[in-house]
Write an enzyme that holds these catalytic residues in place. Structure first.
Site, PDB file in Angstrom:
ATOM      1  N   LYS A  49       0.829  -1.215   0.000  1.00  0.00           N
ATOM      2  CA  LYS A  49       0.000   0.000   0.000  1.00  0.00           C
ATOM      3  C   LYS A  49       0.857   1.255   0.000  1.00  0.00           C
ATOM      4  O   LYS A  49       0.541   2.248  -0.690  1.00  0.00           O
ATOM      5  CB  LYS A  49      -0.932  -0.008   1.213  1.00  0.00           C
ATOM      6  CG  LYS A  49      -1.938   1.156   1.222  1.00  0.00           C
ATOM      7  CD  LYS A  49      -2.792   1.151  -0.040  1.00  0.00           C
ATOM      8  CE  LYS A  49      -4.028   2.026   0.033  1.00  0.00           C
ATOM      9  NZ  LYS A  49      -3.883   3.349   0.537  1.00  0.00           N
ATOM     10  N   LYS A  61       0.861  12.132   4.734  1.00  0.00           N
ATOM     11  CA  LYS A  61       1.227  11.128   5.737  1.00  0.00           C
ATOM     12  C   LYS A  61       1.731   9.859   5.072  1.00  0.00           C
ATOM     13  O   LYS A  61       2.739   9.270   5.483  1.00  0.00           O
ATOM     14  CB  LYS A  61       0.019  10.848   6.635  1.00  0.00           C
ATOM     15  CG  LYS A  61       0.270   9.820   7.747  1.00  0.00           C
ATOM     16  CD  LYS A  61      -0.140   8.416   7.352  1.00  0.00           C
ATOM     17  CE  LYS A  61      -1.649   8.310   7.178  1.00  0.00           C
ATOM     18  NZ  LYS A  61      -2.048   6.885   6.868  1.00  0.00           N
TER      19      LYS A  61
END
Length: 292
Positions: A171, A240
């Site tokens: 991911k 992030k």
């Protein structure tokens, strides 16, 4: 598995809870926000006030949380999952988190008879609500097979990429590529516009050739060219995720200069694009300077 707990009922967790319920599971949820809990209760999802109550009622627990630190707090912090062990419960971690954190938490949960797989998701709030997300999954073959009915209720595509933590590696790689594709797509569309080729026509050409990507085929027409910028995923969240990529690269002690440049661009974008803006706004980075 009959009852699935969902911890974190924000944009993504809400959709997952409703998809699980629609898929025939009993669902019980909780969230740190009383307002969020009340919203889900009004939509027909039973909610409780504590993690302890979720564990007591659940056969599996889905985590949908914004950062690795919050995941660690929910699992190993005061009054977290480890404070209320229940042998046999499977934890499905759908956040985008650091693989080392994931592996550490999996080991801690295993010590009390619980299991963890990481199944970070793509597809945004709309995909979560429709049950059409994509998941890249890390975990043992046994645990992933046990989780399959739950995962199927929340997603349309599932790829098991390796052991615990591998889902989060995949991911992070995916989101770093997306971050890079958006940044360069923003630049080449401005280049083409300046040279007299409208973006729509440029993308028609690019998407017929080797330069195409999900960004040029989907993000641009859906959220950029349309002017909607309402994907449900913010600049703050992508920043992030890009930072996570740099932490992983640093931990592996490898030199990836293009990835570093992408991270630098996303970091500097905070000066002109607010955290709560849609992440597709990165295509506008430097636009004012180019027009001048």
């Amino acid at each position: 598995m009959k009852t699935i707990g969902v911890i974190g009922l924000g944009n993504m967790g809400r959709g997952m809870a409703l998809s699980l319920q629609r898929g025939g599971f009993e669902v019980v949820g909780t969230d740190a926000s009383a307002t969020t809990r009340a919203t889900l209760a009004a939509e027909g999802v039973p909610v409780v006030d504590s993690i302890k109550d979720v564990v007591a009622k659940s056969d599996a627990i889905v985590l949908s949380l914004p950062t690795a630190a919050i995941v660690a707090q929910v699992v190993a912090g005061a009054d977290g999952l480890l404070s209320h062990p229940k042998a046999g419960v499977l934890v499905i971690e759908t956040s985008t988190s650091h693989p080392d954190t994931t592996r550490q938490l999996a080991a801690q949960l295993a010590s009390v008879g619980m299991s963890l797989i990481d199944a970070p998701v793509s597809g945004g709030p709309k995909g979560a609500l429709a049950g059409t997300m994509t998941m890249v999954i890390g975990g043992s073959d046994e645990d992933v097979a046990r989780a399959e009915p739950v995962l199927m209720a929340m997603s349309a595509k599932r790829v098991h990429v390796g052991g615990v933590g591998a889902g989060h590696v995949a991911k992070i790689a995916n989101n770093l590529l997306c971050a890079a594709h958006l940044a360069i797509a923003g630049e080449v569309t401005r280049l083409a516009e300046k040279a007299g080729v409208p973006t729509e026509r440029l993308l028609s050409g690019v998407n017929a050739g080797s330069g195409r990507s999900f960004v040029t085929e989907f993000n641009f027409p859906t959220w950029v060219s349309s002017g909607k910028f309402d994907s449900g995923f913010t600049m703050k969240l992508m920043r992030k995720d890009v930072r996570l990529s740099q932490e992983l690269i640093g931990a592996l002690d490898i030199d990836l200069p293009l990835s570093r440049k992408v991270a630098d661009l996303w970091a500097v974008s905070a000066e002109t694009i607010a955290d709560d803006e849609d992440f597709n706004r990165i295509v506008e980075l430097g636009a004012a300077r180019t027009k001048a």
